[in-house]
Write an enzyme that holds these catalytic residues in place. Structure first.
Site, PDB file in Angstrom:
ATOM      1  N   HIS A  65       1.029  -1.279   0.075  1.00  0.00           N
ATOM      2  CA  HIS A  65       0.187  -0.073   0.108  1.00  0.00           C
ATOM      3  C   HIS A  65       0.870   1.179   0.158  1.00  0.00           C
ATOM      4  O   HIS A  65       2.269   1.035   0.096  1.00  0.00           O
ATOM      5  CB  HIS A  65      -0.909   0.050   1.157  1.00  0.00           C
ATOM      6  CG  HIS A  65      -0.290  -0.012   2.480  1.00  0.00           C
ATOM      7  ND1 HIS A  65       0.434  -0.838   2.999  1.00  0.00           N
ATOM      8  CD2 HIS A  65      -0.405   1.036   3.652  1.00  0.00           C
ATOM      9  CE1 HIS A  65       1.198  -0.598   4.279  1.00  0.00           C
ATOM     10  NE2 HIS A  65       0.580   0.660   4.536  1.00  0.00           N
ATOM     11  N   ASP A  85       5.717   4.442   5.361  1.00  0.00           N
ATOM     12  CA  ASP A  85       6.794   3.685   5.660  1.00  0.00           C
ATOM     13  C   ASP A  85       7.053   2.162   4.761  1.00  0.00           C
ATOM     14  O   ASP A  85       7.516   1.400   5.206  1.00  0.00           O
ATOM     15  CB  ASP A  85       6.495   3.187   7.210  1.00  0.00           C
ATOM     16  CG  ASP A  85       4.860   2.733   7.354  1.00  0.00           C
ATOM     17  OD1 ASP A  85       4.163   2.954   6.532  1.00  0.00           O
ATOM     18  OD2 ASP A  85       4.754   2.153   8.488  1.00  0.00           O
ATOM     19  N   HIS A 130      -7.308  -2.244   5.501  1.00  0.00           N
ATOM     20  CA  HIS A 130      -6.340  -1.210   6.318  1.00  0.00           C
ATOM     21  C   HIS A 130      -6.756   0.222   5.941  1.00  0.00           C
ATOM     22  O   HIS A 130      -7.984   0.304   5.577  1.00  0.00           O
ATOM     23  CB  HIS A 130      -4.855  -1.225   5.687  1.00  0.00           C
ATOM     24  CG  HIS A 130      -4.067  -0.432   6.593  1.00  0.00           C
ATOM     25  ND1 HIS A 130      -3.815  -0.479   7.925  1.00  0.00           N
ATOM     26  CD2 HIS A 130      -2.778   0.318   6.265  1.00  0.00           C
ATOM     27  CE1 HIS A 130      -2.727   0.340   8.216  1.00  0.00           C
ATOM     28  NE2 HIS A 130      -2.348   0.773   7.226  1.00  0.00           N
ATOM     29  N   ASP A 167       0.042  -4.577   7.507  1.00  0.00           N
ATOM     30  CA  ASP A 167      -0.738  -3.518   7.627  1.00  0.00           C
ATOM     31  C   ASP A 167      -2.261  -4.021   7.431  1.00  0.00           C
ATOM     32  O   ASP A 167      -2.643  -3.455   6.161  1.00  0.00           O
ATOM     33  CB  ASP A 167      -0.396  -2.394   6.585  1.00  0.00           C
ATOM     34  CG  ASP A 167       0.723  -1.721   7.382  1.00  0.00           C
ATOM     35  OD1 ASP A 167       1.794  -2.551   7.887  1.00  0.00           O
ATOM     36  OD2 ASP A 167       0.914  -0.283   7.210  1.00  0.00           O
TER      37      ASP A 167
END
EC number: 3.1.26.11
Length: 308
Positions: free
Chosen positions: A62, A66, A140, A211
């Site tokens: 995604h 980070d 997420h 995530d």
């Protein structure tokens, strides 16, 4: 054929001196596949002396910072050498915009072809002769994907004694049988591969999930993986906080691994709140649910062996 996973970064949210952000490299003989490219990815690649210019495909889960901030540097690094093959970047919607904007704003010099594929439907997103990579949706705060690289079954073991008993002379005909061809024996009879080959052997399977809130459906997507890399963002007891942030606890990750009957799981993408000492407690909690759990660490190397 060797298959190895390299943990390039195990941290989540923000880099720490001893934890780069999430990134895993899979080396399958001469091919390299990168899963996410958090900040510090280049550093670990260089410290491990990996042939970064040979990366075939980059799979992005995604477009949170980070997981992609290491990508522009990788693209520029690859332009420092001659490269004939295109670089594939596969990820969710917006990954093309991120790459193209980075190239334009940073005025990147790119001397090779970049092919970007945005995923809108789950399923096979990359395929070669003897393996494929499937993507599946996670849950997420923005579109996020999990990935599984799965090798196709290998031919069974050749039985020389059976070939001799069927009057197939040693030599090129044995090679043809092992390649799946039907041949003629010395007395003119057809001999098929099934008569001299054992049962097909299982290939290897690698899965990458990070995530996402806990989803029981993930277990089916990664079923029987030989190595499963999964986020363990929070400790046991923080299920409510994890769900609100759409992440998982270490024990939720372990339950997925147990339900999927994977062989080994490495936790990754730890919250920066945890020291290395505190991660030992996270590991212990996860191992109570799924004993074959390890903590990933930057520049850790994990060989993935055939079942047989």
């Amino acid at each position: 054929m060797n298959l190895e996973a390299f943990i390039l970064g195990c941290g989540g949210m923000m880099p720490l001196p001893y934890r780069h952000l999430t990134s895993v490299l899979l080396r399958r003989e001469g091919d390299l596949f990168l899963f996410d490219a958090g900040e510090g990815t280049q550093v670990s690649l260089r410290r491990l002396n990996l042939r970064w210019k040979k990366i075939n495909v980059i799979f992005i889960s995604h477009t949170h910072a980070d997981h992609v901030t290491g990508l522009p540097g990788l693209l520029m690094l690859s332009s420092q050498v001659d490269r004939d093959d295109p670089l594939y970047i596969i990820g969710p919607p917006k990954i093309a915009e991120y790459v193209e904007t980075s190239r334009r704003v940073l005025d990147m010099y790119i001397n090779y072809e970049i092919i970007i594929k945005e995923i809108t439907e789950p399923g096979v997103v990359y395929e070669q002769e003897d393996f494929h990579v499937r993507a599946f949706w996670l849950d997420h705060t923005k579109p996020c994907l999990g990935y599984t690289l799965e090798e196709f079954p290998r031919p069974g073991i050749f039985n020389p004694k059976a070939a001799q008993q069927l009057n197939v002379p040693c030599g090129p005909l044995w090679s043809k049988l092992q390649s799946g061809e039907t041949v003629l024996s010395a007395d003119g009879k057809e001999v098929s591969p099934a008569q001299v080959m054992g049962a097909a052997r299982k290939g290897r399977k690698f899965s990458f999930v990070t995530d996402t809130k806990y989803l029981p459906s993930i277990a089916e997507e990664i079923k029987h993986s030989d190595f499963f890399v999964c986020e363990g963002m929070f400790e046991k007891g923080m299920e409510k906080d994890a769900a609100e942030k759409k992440h998982m606890t270490c024990t939720q990750a372990a339950k997925i691994a147990k339900d999927a009957e994977v062989k080994k799981m490495a936790l990754i993408h730890y919250s920066p709140r945890y020291t290395d000492y505190e991660l030992k407690k996270i590991l212990k909690d996860a191992q109570e649910v799924f004993p074959a759990t390890i903590l990933s660490k930057d520049r850790m190397v994990i060989p993935i062996a055939y079942e047989d």
